[in-house]
Design a protein around this motif. Structure first.
Motif, PDB file in Angstrom:
ATOM      1  N   TRP A   1       1.005  -1.316  -0.050  1.00 16.55           N
ATOM      2  CA  TRP A   1       0.319   0.106   0.011  1.00 16.55           C
ATOM      3  C   TRP A   1       0.487   0.720   0.295  1.00 16.55           C
ATOM      4  O   TRP A   1       1.740   1.246   0.112  1.00 16.55           O
ATOM      5  CB  TRP A   1      -1.184   0.260   1.005  1.00 16.55           C
ATOM      6  N   LEU A   2       0.274   2.289  -0.293  1.00 11.94           N
ATOM      7  CA  LEU A   2       0.870   3.765  -0.470  1.00 11.94           C
ATOM      8  C   LEU A   2       0.474   4.606   0.130  1.00 11.94           C
ATOM      9  O   LEU A   2      -0.891   5.002   0.104  1.00 11.94           O
ATOM     10  CB  LEU A   2       0.944   4.394  -1.995  1.00 11.94           C
TER      11      LEU A   2
ATOM     12  N   SER B   1      -0.574  -2.567  -6.443  1.00 15.81           N
ATOM     13  CA  SER B   1      -1.516  -2.705  -7.776  1.00 15.81           C
ATOM     14  C   SER B   1      -2.182  -1.697  -8.596  1.00 15.81           C
ATOM     15  O   SER B   1      -2.370  -1.871  -9.550  1.00 15.81           O
ATOM     16  CB  SER B   1      -2.120  -4.091  -7.773  1.00 15.81           C
ATOM     17  N   SER B   2      -3.404  -1.920  -7.726  1.00 12.57           N
ATOM     18  CA  SER B   2      -4.263  -0.328  -8.465  1.00 12.57           C
ATOM     19  C   SER B   2      -3.694   1.192  -8.806  1.00 12.57           C
ATOM     20  O   SER B   2      -3.988   1.624  -9.477  1.00 12.57           O
ATOM     21  CB  SER B   2      -5.536   0.273  -7.555  1.00 12.57           C
ATOM     22  N   TYR B   3      -2.524   1.330  -7.715  1.00 14.57           N
ATOM     23  CA  TYR B   3      -2.616   2.722  -8.328  1.00 14.57           C
ATOM     24  C   TYR B   3      -1.146   2.308  -9.562  1.00 14.57           C
ATOM     25  O   TYR B   3      -1.678   3.083 -10.933  1.00 14.57           O
ATOM     26  CB  TYR B   3      -1.026   2.946  -7.315  1.00 14.57           C
TER      27      TYR B   3
ATOM     28  N   THR C   1      -0.443   5.768 -12.497  1.00 21.72           N
ATOM     29  CA  THR C   1       0.548   6.187 -11.330  1.00 21.72           C
ATOM     30  C   THR C   1       0.711   8.016 -12.055  1.00 21.72           C
ATOM     31  O   THR C   1      -0.458   8.038 -12.494  1.00 21.72           O
ATOM     32  CB  THR C   1       1.662   5.677 -11.385  1.00 21.72           C
ATOM     33  N   HIS C   2       1.200   8.415 -10.890  1.00 22.14           N
ATOM     34  CA  HIS C   2       1.171   9.820 -11.643  1.00 22.14           C
ATOM     35  C   HIS C   2       1.852  10.154 -12.295  1.00 22.14           C
ATOM     36  O   HIS C   2       1.905  11.283 -13.503  1.00 22.14           O
ATOM     37  CB  HIS C   2       2.542  10.651 -10.126  1.00 22.14           C
ATOM     38  N   SER C   3       2.368   9.488 -13.671  1.00 15.32           N
ATOM     39  CA  SER C   3       2.771   9.740 -14.511  1.00 15.32           C
ATOM     40  C   SER C   3       1.841  10.266 -15.025  1.00 15.32           C
ATOM     41  O   SER C   3       1.774  11.312 -16.458  1.00 15.32           O
ATOM     42  CB  SER C   3       3.782   8.588 -15.597  1.00 15.32           C
ATOM     43  N   ARG C   4       0.400   9.552 -15.443  1.00 12.32           N
ATOM     44  CA  ARG C   4      -0.716   9.589 -16.097  1.00 12.32           C
ATOM     45  C   ARG C   4      -1.078  11.820 -15.558  1.00 12.32           C
ATOM     46  O   ARG C   4      -2.396  11.712 -16.117  1.00 12.32           O
ATOM     47  CB  ARG C   4      -1.782   9.017 -15.233  1.00 12.32           C
TER      48      ARG C   4
END
Length: 378
Positions: free
Chosen positions: A127-128, A210-212, A217-220
């Motif tokens: 988790w993050l 995994s969902s992130y 990710t923040h790349s989007r």
């Protein structure tokens, strides 16, 4: 004409009162959640830049969480003050704290988004938790949150922090701001998979790794100043489960110290909330002024008995909305709604004008053109 305008606004406030009073209580409080029985690995990721004023208190609370299986990853994004010195003093005290330093920002990224992305890449936890550098946590926050996400099989949990301020007037204005935010985002529907409603709050975005990754990710969202809201949108639109809690007594911060600071702070990214569409921004500004600011003074100055009665009825409805909010408030908050509406109208218009006139924004000492900001990074 004034009579029908005030009648329409009165009907709107009746509907708004019903909507908020029925739905706000659907959002639970983090403090009411039990502690976790299982402890999946969690990485707390914090992007910092010139945070010397608030970092020590916030970081101490993060490093002292009562949770057995977590680490803290702080990414120092080109700070020029004493931030790095503070971080170095903490690394010796807390072995579960790691610090990464960004010395150069690559093109096509906003600094905070890039720093959060780097924090994610430096960890491998299940988790993050993306959070800000000025958030103070109760020791049980992570344990209660992990219980909630596991109990409800969530992919993403975001939490409204308790926003404190040394200015009682600003605290009152913020109550209207949060009503506008909830009216726009409908956070009580974030858990509904059939609803487009979504939510993300920079103070607390807890997401399954995994969902992130699947969401991109923040790349989007590398060029989005409203990265927290956009992260919530990404997770929800990717088909993952999401929910929202109130964090009163558990998560707190002093967002801004004065009304002027609040205005300047929101000015930077308000236009991005409307996807840099001036018509959306203008429509929101006009409707905010007509619904929140103009009705009461127009009614009281009209000299017409019916118009005055409508104005007083609107005032009573505003009191009801404020008084029955489930979070902490002051009894006189409803009296500042008209002024708060004027402030928000000004912020939207000024942010739109400023961005369009300079054809971009200045974010953390870097200029980003409007053309670049509008590009999708998917």
């Amino acid at each position: 004409m004034l009579f029908y305008y005030l009648l329409a606004v009165l009907v709107f406030w009746v509907a708004l009162a019903i909507l908020l009073l029925m739905n706000a209580k659907k959002i639970r409080f983090l403090r009411d959640q039990p502690l976790a029985k299982v402890s999946p690995t969690v990485a707390v990721v914090i992007a910092v830049r010139n945070e010397e004023d608030n970092l020590a208190e916030a970081l101490k609370s993060v490093c002292s969480l009562d949770y057995p299986n977590y680490r803290v990853m702080v990414v120092n994004d080109r700070s020029t003050d004493q931030t790095q010195t503070i971080l170095e003093s903490f690394t010796g005290q807390y072995p579960h704290l790691s610090v990464s330093v960004v010395s150069e920002l690559p093109p096509g990224w906003l600094g905070k988004n890039h720093a959060l992305q780097q924090g994610y890449l430096c960890t491998d936890s299940e988790w993050l938790l993306f959070t800000d550098a000025d958030i103070v946590f109760d020791k049980a926050v992570l344990s209660r949150s992990m219980h909630y996400v596991t109990e409800h099989s969530l992919d993403h949990l975001t939490i409204f922090p308790e926003v404190k301020s040394r200015s009682l007037f600003l605290r009152s204005i913020l109550q209207t701001f949060f009503i506008m935010l909830e009216l726009r985002q409908k956070p009580w529907d974030a858990r509904n998979p059939n609803s487009d409603a979504h939510m993300g709050i920079g103070a607390f975005n807890l997401v399954k790794r995994s969902s992130y990754q699947h969401a991109g990710t923040h790349s989007r969202i590398r060029l989005r100043p409203d990265d927290d809201l956009q992260l919530g949108r990404l997770i929800k639109s990717s088909g993952f489960s999401q929910d929202v809690l109130y964090g009163e007594d558990q998560i707190g911060l002093e967002w801004y110290t004065s009304v002027g600071e609040f205005i300047d702070g929101l000015m930077k990214n308000m236009f991005s909330v409307f996807d840099y569409n001036p018509f959306k921004a203008l429509g929101t500004a006009i409707s905010t002024f007509l619904v929140f600011t103009l009705p009461l003074p127009a009614a009281l100055l009209s000299g017409n008995r019916w118009c005055i009665l409508f104005g007083l009825a609107i005032l009573v409805l505003q009191w009801l909305v404020m008084w029955f909010k489930p979070t902490r408030k002051q009894w006189w908050d409803f009296l500042t709604i008209a002024f708060a509406g004027a402030v928000m109208t000004y912020i939207v218009l000024k942010s739109t004008y400023k961005t369009l006139s300079q054809n971009g924004i200045v974010w953390r000492d870097s200029f980003y053109s409007l053309k670049e900001l509008k590009k999708r990074s998917d």
